[in-house]
Write a protein that holds these residues in place. Structure first.
Motif, short mmCIF file in Angstrom:
data_model
loop_
_atom_site.label_atom_id
_atom_site.label_comp_id
_atom_site.label_asym_id
_atom_site.label_seq_id
_atom_site.Cartn_x
_atom_site.Cartn_y
_atom_site.Cartn_z
N ALA A 206 29.24 -12.84 -7.73
CA ALA A 206 29.50 -12.28 -9.07
C ALA A 206 29.11 -13.29 -10.15
O ALA A 206 28.53 -12.94 -11.18
CB ALA A 206 30.97 -11.89 -9.21
N ILE A 207 29.40 -14.57 -9.90
CA ILE A 207 29.04 -15.62 -10.86
C ILE A 207 27.52 -15.77 -10.93
O ILE A 207 26.94 -15.92 -12.01
CB ILE A 207 29.71 -16.95 -10.47
CG1 ILE A 207 31.23 -16.84 -10.63
CG2 ILE A 207 29.17 -18.10 -11.32
CD1 ILE A 207 31.99 -18.04 -10.09
N ALA A 208 26.88 -15.77 -9.76
CA ALA A 208 25.43 -15.94 -9.72
C ALA A 208 24.71 -14.85 -10.52
O ALA A 208 23.67 -15.10 -11.13
CB ALA A 208 24.93 -15.95 -8.28
N GLY A 209 25.27 -13.65 -10.54
CA GLY A 209 24.65 -12.55 -11.26
C GLY A 209 25.15 -12.36 -12.68
O GLY A 209 24.78 -11.40 -13.37
N TRP A 210 25.98 -13.28 -13.15
CA TRP A 210 26.66 -13.16 -14.45
C TRP A 210 25.73 -13.52 -15.60
O TRP A 210 25.11 -14.58 -15.61
CB TRP A 210 27.88 -14.07 -14.43
CG TRP A 210 28.60 -14.31 -15.72
CD1 TRP A 210 28.75 -15.50 -16.36
CD2 TRP A 210 29.34 -13.36 -16.50
NE1 TRP A 210 29.52 -15.36 -17.48
CE2 TRP A 210 29.90 -14.05 -17.60
CE3 TRP A 210 29.58 -11.99 -16.39
CZ2 TRP A 210 30.68 -13.43 -18.56
CZ3 TRP A 210 30.35 -11.36 -17.35
CH2 TRP A 210 30.90 -12.07 -18.41
N ASP A 211 25.66 -12.66 -16.59
CA ASP A 211 24.92 -12.96 -17.81
C ASP A 211 25.54 -12.14 -18.94
O ASP A 211 25.32 -10.94 -19.05
CB ASP A 211 23.44 -12.63 -17.67
CG ASP A 211 22.62 -13.11 -18.87
OD1 ASP A 211 23.23 -13.53 -19.87
OD2 ASP A 211 21.37 -13.06 -18.79
N HIS A 212 26.34 -12.80 -19.77
CA HIS A 212 27.04 -12.11 -20.85
C HIS A 212 26.52 -12.53 -22.22
O HIS A 212 27.15 -12.26 -23.25
CB HIS A 212 28.55 -12.41 -20.74
CG HIS A 212 29.43 -11.33 -21.29
ND1 HIS A 212 29.41 -10.03 -20.84
CD2 HIS A 212 30.38 -11.36 -22.26
CE1 HIS A 212 30.30 -9.31 -21.49
NE2 HIS A 212 30.89 -10.09 -22.37
N ARG A 213 25.37 -13.17 -22.25
CA ARG A 213 24.88 -13.72 -23.51
C ARG A 213 24.67 -12.65 -24.58
O ARG A 213 24.96 -12.87 -25.76
CB ARG A 213 23.58 -14.48 -23.27
CG ARG A 213 23.76 -15.78 -22.50
CD ARG A 213 22.43 -16.40 -22.12
NE ARG A 213 21.69 -15.56 -21.18
CZ ARG A 213 20.46 -15.82 -20.77
NH1 ARG A 213 19.82 -16.88 -21.22
NH2 ARG A 213 19.86 -15.01 -19.90
N GLU A 214 24.18 -11.49 -24.17
CA GLU A 214 23.90 -10.43 -25.13
C GLU A 214 25.16 -9.77 -25.67
O GLU A 214 25.10 -9.02 -26.64
CB GLU A 214 22.99 -9.38 -24.50
CG GLU A 214 21.60 -9.89 -24.12
CD GLU A 214 20.83 -10.41 -25.32
OE1 GLU A 214 20.89 -9.76 -26.38
OE2 GLU A 214 20.17 -11.46 -25.19
N ARG A 215 26.32 -10.03 -25.05
CA ARG A 215 27.57 -9.42 -25.48
C ARG A 215 28.50 -10.39 -26.21
O ARG A 215 29.59 -9.99 -26.63
CB ARG A 215 28.30 -8.81 -24.27
CG ARG A 215 27.58 -7.65 -23.64
CD ARG A 215 27.48 -6.46 -24.58
NE ARG A 215 28.79 -5.91 -24.90
CZ ARG A 215 29.05 -5.14 -25.97
NH1 ARG A 215 28.09 -4.89 -26.84
NH2 ARG A 215 30.26 -4.66 -26.16
N LEU A 216 28.09 -11.63 -26.35
CA LEU A 216 28.97 -12.60 -27.00
C LEU A 216 29.30 -12.20 -28.43
O LEU A 216 30.43 -12.39 -28.90
CB LEU A 216 28.35 -14.00 -26.98
CG LEU A 216 28.22 -14.66 -25.60
CD1 LEU A 216 27.58 -16.04 -25.75
CD2 LEU A 216 29.57 -14.76 -24.91
N ALA A 217 28.34 -11.64 -29.14
CA ALA A 217 28.57 -11.23 -30.53
C ALA A 217 29.59 -10.11 -30.63
O ALA A 217 30.15 -9.88 -31.71
CB ALA A 217 27.26 -10.79 -31.17
N ALA A 218 29.85 -9.44 -29.51
CA ALA A 218 30.82 -8.34 -29.50
C ALA A 218 32.24 -8.80 -29.20
O ALA A 218 33.17 -7.98 -29.23
CB ALA A 218 30.40 -7.28 -28.47
N VAL A 219 32.42 -10.08 -28.90
CA VAL A 219 33.77 -10.60 -28.66
C VAL A 219 34.54 -10.55 -29.97
O VAL A 219 34.25 -11.29 -30.91
CB VAL A 219 33.74 -12.03 -28.08
CG1 VAL A 219 35.16 -12.58 -27.97
CG2 VAL A 219 33.06 -12.04 -26.72
N ALA A 220 35.52 -9.66 -30.03
CA ALA A 220 36.21 -9.38 -31.28
C ALA A 220 37.64 -9.91 -31.24
O ALA A 220 38.59 -9.23 -31.64
CB ALA A 220 36.21 -7.87 -31.55
#
Length: 254
Positions: free
Chosen positions: A178-192
């Motif tokens: 799960a970590i190896a496939g993790w990529d949340h960069r495009e959603r960081l701006a949505a952290v509210a």
């Protein structure tokens, strides 16, 4: 999926929930139990870790985050302050962007939204497949603390080494993937959610540059604090970490 958890502190206090690193159990947060009093402190074992079950894989970060949401529902908690380290921080990022209404605040410790180099994870997976978690425990724990601190605190190092070795191979491998496939960069701006990022000055696993800096640059309003220590800076600099975590959670929980 019912996560194993520990629940300390007054029932009517603001809730501060802790989720730890790959290969750890909720015991890694024992230094933060000093916060039970001002807070109701809940510590969880990820699926496949500690006392939590290891359902069939594969796992992805939305699954681990859903486990936390399910626990909040089970406990009747509308919102909590969340603190996660490494894998736990990844879960926190996902909650912060996809379920922000469940969090009052977010503290991300020694973690990342993405690993550009997958080779170390492929090597780790291959090693566990052949040697089991016991076979990698010494190598992994050697990266969790600076050598100087480890030499003075051998009992702590041994306890954390045993947490890794005792993690079921299947649960560790599924979370590893799960970590190896993790990529949340495009959603960081949505952290509210108000976000504090804590880095370890000598963290070899998720160095401040680029990992913590990527989080601070991507999450609106996030601030960075760097503490002395390696990957488990919340243990190596426990007092300072607890002060930062509680201060951030108190402001947003009041």
């Amino acid at each position: 999926m019912k996560l194993h958890y520990a629940d300390d502190g007054p029932r009517d206090a603001p809730v501060l929930l802790f989720a730890g690193s790959l290969g750890s159990t909720l015991a890694m947060w024992e230094p933060q139990l000093t916060l039970a009093g001002p807070f109701r402190v809940i510590r969880v074992d990820h699926r496949g870790h500690g006392g939590s079950p290891a359902p069939p894989g594969p796992y992805a970060m939305p699954d681990l985050a859903a486990d936390v949401v399910e626990l909040l529902d089970e406990l009747g908690l509308a919102q909590v302050a969340f603190c996660g380290l490494s894998l736990g921080g990844m879960v926190g990022m996902y909650l912060g962007s996809e379920h922000p209404h469940r969090l009052t605040s977010l503290t991300l410790c020694c973690t990342t939204p993405h690993f550009a180099d997958k080779a170390p994870w492929e090597e780790r997976i291959a090693a566990v497949e052949t040697q089991g978690t016991a076979g990698i425990a010494d190598a992994v724990v050697s990266r969790w603390f600076t050598p100087e601190w480890a030499a003075v605190h051998p009992d702590v190092v041994t306890a954390l080494r045993n947490q890794i070795a005792d993690t079921p191979d299947a649960g560790y491998l599924r979370c590893c993937r799960a970590i190896a496939g993790w990529d949340h960069r495009e959603r960081l701006a949505a952290v509210a959610v108000p976000t504090l990022v804590i880095g370890g000055s000598d963290d070899l696993s998720t160095p401040v540059d680029p990992h913590a800096l990527t989080l601070v640059d991507g999450i609106p309003g996030a601030r960075l604090e760097v503490l002395p220590g390696a990957h488990l800076a919340t243990i190596e600099s426990a007092e300072a970490a607890s002060e930062l975590i509680s201060g951030h959670a108190a402001v947003t929980s009041s």
